[in-house]
Write an enzyme that holds these catalytic residues in place. Structure first.
Site, short mmCIF file in Angstrom:
data_model
loop_
_atom_site.label_atom_id
_atom_site.label_comp_id
_atom_site.label_asym_id
_atom_site.label_seq_id
_atom_site.Cartn_x
_atom_site.Cartn_y
_atom_site.Cartn_z
N CYS A 41 -32.89 -18.56 59.68
CA CYS A 41 -32.46 -19.51 60.73
C CYS A 41 -32.59 -20.92 60.18
O CYS A 41 -33.47 -21.20 59.38
CB CYS A 41 -33.34 -19.37 61.97
SG CYS A 41 -33.19 -17.80 62.81
N GLU A 46 -28.05 -15.75 56.46
CA GLU A 46 -27.76 -14.58 57.26
C GLU A 46 -26.56 -14.86 58.17
O GLU A 46 -26.37 -15.97 58.65
CB GLU A 46 -28.97 -14.19 58.11
CG GLU A 46 -30.10 -13.59 57.27
CD GLU A 46 -31.17 -12.95 58.13
OE1 GLU A 46 -30.95 -12.79 59.34
OE2 GLU A 46 -32.23 -12.62 57.58
#
Length: 457
Positions: free
Chosen positions: A312, A346
Site C-alpha cells: 500500500c 500490488e
C-alpha cells in the site's frame, strides 16, 4: 407505517435521482445510500454515478430532483441501513464496538494461506449494539472482512489492494474530520475506527504515534506524555528536511495498526486485517524544530513470492501534488536496487496510484533512453527490455506496458525500434522540471534482511 401527504414520494436507500452538485455545476445522477435527520430535517448520503467514492456526501432534500426519482428494482439487492438522528450511536455508520478497547484493525492485507490462519476467539457480542456484526479481539488473526465474516479459504493471494466487502457500512464515510498536527482533513472513505469516535465532529490524532482520541483536551493530555517525536523505527534515509523511517510491523504493532487505520480513510478497495507481522512500513516525514511530521508511507511484505515491492502507498492529502508520491515510489525502487531485484506494486492500483506509477515509470524509462549513447559500430544506441528493467528495477511487464502506453514501440524493417517524439520530449522535460525532490541513493543507509529465516520476525 409511514404517513405521507398526497403527491409526496418516499426517498429510500437504493433510489436513484439527479442531485445538484456542491459547486452548483449542474445535476448528476446519484444513488441514495443512507439517510438521517438533523434538526428535524432529512439529509441523504449520495454516491454520484461514475464519480469516485471520495466525492460521496450528505445533501439536503433541496438538492434532490425528486421528479425523476427511480426506485430500485425488486430483484436488486440493495443494502439498507437506517441512520439515526445526530447524537445517537448510529448517527453515522461506525465500527464494531469490540475495537474500542485497543482492538484497532491492522494492515490492509489479503489472506496469505494456511500458514497464517489461526483459530478464532469468541466473538465480542458488544458489537451487536452498533447494528453491525461482532468482530473478534486482536488476539484472533484469521483474515476477516470488515463486516466480521471470515473469508473462505483460498490459494495465496498477495492482494492488500483487493476490493473489500462493499456493504451498507463500508460504503459510507464514518468520520467527518480528523485533526493531524496543524491540519484538519476531511476523510475520503470508511475506516473502522472505534464506534465512540464516529459520533464526534473531529477525531484528533497524534502526529507522532498516531494514537486517536475524541477531543482536543484528550490530545493535549496525550501530547504531554507522548515520548515520540518521530516514527518508532530506524531512520534509514535523510536528506535536508526529508527523513524516511523503517518500521517493523511485528516490533511496533500499535503504531502499524494506527497507521493502517489512518491510511484507510484515504484508500479505497482495501480490507483491513489484524496481522501486521509480515509487513515493513516506510514512513516519510518532514523535519522541523518540533519533530518529524508524517507526510506519507508505503508498506511492503517482508517476503513476497510475486516480487511486490509495495503493498500500500499513500501521500496524505495536505502533501499531495508536491512530489512526495513519486518520492515514495522512487524510494521503493531504490530498495529494490539494493536487493538486486525488480519490483512492482500490488495490483489493482487505485486511480490516483495508477496515475502516479504510470507517470513515474514514464519519466524513469524516458530518462534511461535519453542517456543512451551509440555503441561503437552502431549509428543508433541499442537497449533491450531486460536491460531497462535491470537499470531501473522496474519489472519487465511494467516496462513493456509503459512503452506501449507512450506509444514508443514501432516495427520497422523487420525489427522493433523506439522512437522519441518531440512532443514526448517536451512533455518529459516539463515534468522533470517540476520534480524538485528526488531520492539521493548516497543518503540511503540500509541493508536488506533475509526474512526467509522466520526467527528474525
Amino acid at each position: 407505517m409511514t404517513v405521507m401527504a398526497e403527491g409526496e414520494v418516499e426517498i429510500t436507500e437504493g433510489c436513484r435521482l439527479p442531485v445538484l452538485l456542491r459547486n452548483g455545476d449542474g445535476w448528476h445522477w446519484a444513488e441514495i445510500l443512507g439517510k438521517k435527520e438533523v434538526n428535524d430535517k432529512p439529509l441523504f448520503y449520495v454516491h454520484y454515478d461514475d464519480f469516485n467514492k471520495r466525492l460521496d456526501e450528505w445533501v439536503p432534500e433541496e438538492r434532490l430532483d425528486v421528479s425523476k426519482l427511480e426506485y430500485p428494482k425488486k430483484d436488486q439487492k440493495t443494502p439498507k441501513k437506517e441512520v439515526g438522528k445526530v447524537g445517537t450511536p448510529s448517527s453515522r455508520p461506525g465500527s464494531p464496538e469490540s475495537m474500542v478497547n485497543g482492538s484497532s484493525m491492522s494492515h490492509p492485507k489479503k489472506a496469505s494461506g494456511a500458514s497464517r490462519k489461526r483459530k478464532l476467539e469468541d466473538d465480542d457480542e458488544r458489537g451487536s449494539r452498533s447494528g453491525t456484526p461482532s468482530i473478534p479481539h486482536v488476539g484472533s488473526l484469521q483474515d476477516l472482512n470488515l463486516d466480521g465474516t471470515a473469508l473462505p479459504s483460498a490459494p495465496r493471494q498477495t492482494g492488500s489492494m483487493v476490493a473489500h466487502h462493499d456493504d451498507a457500512i463500508t460504503r459510507m464515510k464514518n468520520v467527518e474530520l480528523i485533526e493531524l498536527g496543524t491540519y484538519r482533513i476531511r476523510p475520503w472513505y470508511f475506516s473502522p475506527y472505534p464506534q465512540e469516535l464516529t459520533s464526534v465532529p473531529i477525531v484528533y490524532i497524534c502526529e507522532y504515534c498516531l494514537k486517536y482520541v475524541k477531543s482536543n483536551k484528550c490530545l493535549e493530555r496525550h501530547l504531554a506524555k507522548c515520548l515520540l517525536r518521530h516514527p518508532p523505527g530506524n531512520e534509514i534515509y535523510r536528506k535536508a528536511n526529508i527523513s524516511i523511517f523503517e518500521i517493523d510491523g511485528r516490533k511496533n504493532k500499535n503504531y502499524a495498526q494506527n497507521l493502517c487505520l489512518l491510511a484507510k480513510l484515504f484508500l479505497d478497495h482495501k480490507t483491513l486485517y489484524y496481522d501486521t507481522d509480515p509487513f515493513l512500513f516506510y514512513v516519510c516525514c518532514e523535519m522541523d524544530n518540533k519533530g518529524y511530521h508524517i507526510v506519507g508511507y508505503f508498506s511492503k511484505e517482508k517476503e513476497s513470492s510475486e516480487d511486490y515491492n509495495v503493498a500500500c502507498i499513500l501521500t496524505l492529502p495536505p502533501y499531495q501534488k508536491k512530489g512526495f508520491g513519486k518520492l515514495l515510489i522512487e524510494f521503493s525502487y531504490e530498495l529494490s536496487k539494493v536487493e538486486a531485484k525488480t519490483g512492482s506494486p500490488e495490483k489493482p492500483l487505485s486511480d490516483l496510484g495508477l496515475l502516479s506509477y504510470r507517470s513515474y515509470w514514464s519519466q524513469t524509462i524516458t530518462e534511461i533512453l535519453l542517456g543512451l549513447k551509440p555503441e561503437e559500430g552502431n549509428e543508433k544506441p541499442l537497449i533491450t527490455i531486460n536491460e531497462i528493467s535491470e537499470l531501473t528495477s522496474i519489472k519487465k511487464e511494467d516496462v513493456i506496458s509503459t512503452l506501449q502506453h507512450l506509444n514508443l514501440i514501432n516495427y520497422y524493417k523487420g525489427q522493433y525500434i523506439i522512437v522519441l517524439s518531440r512532443e514526448l520530449l517536451k512533455s518529459h522535460y516539463k515534468a522533470m522540471s517540476k520534480r524538485k525532490i528526488r531520492i539521493d541513493p548516497k543518503c540511503l543507509h540500509w541493508q536488506p534482511k533475509d526474512w526467509s529465516k522466520r526467527g528474525k520476525w
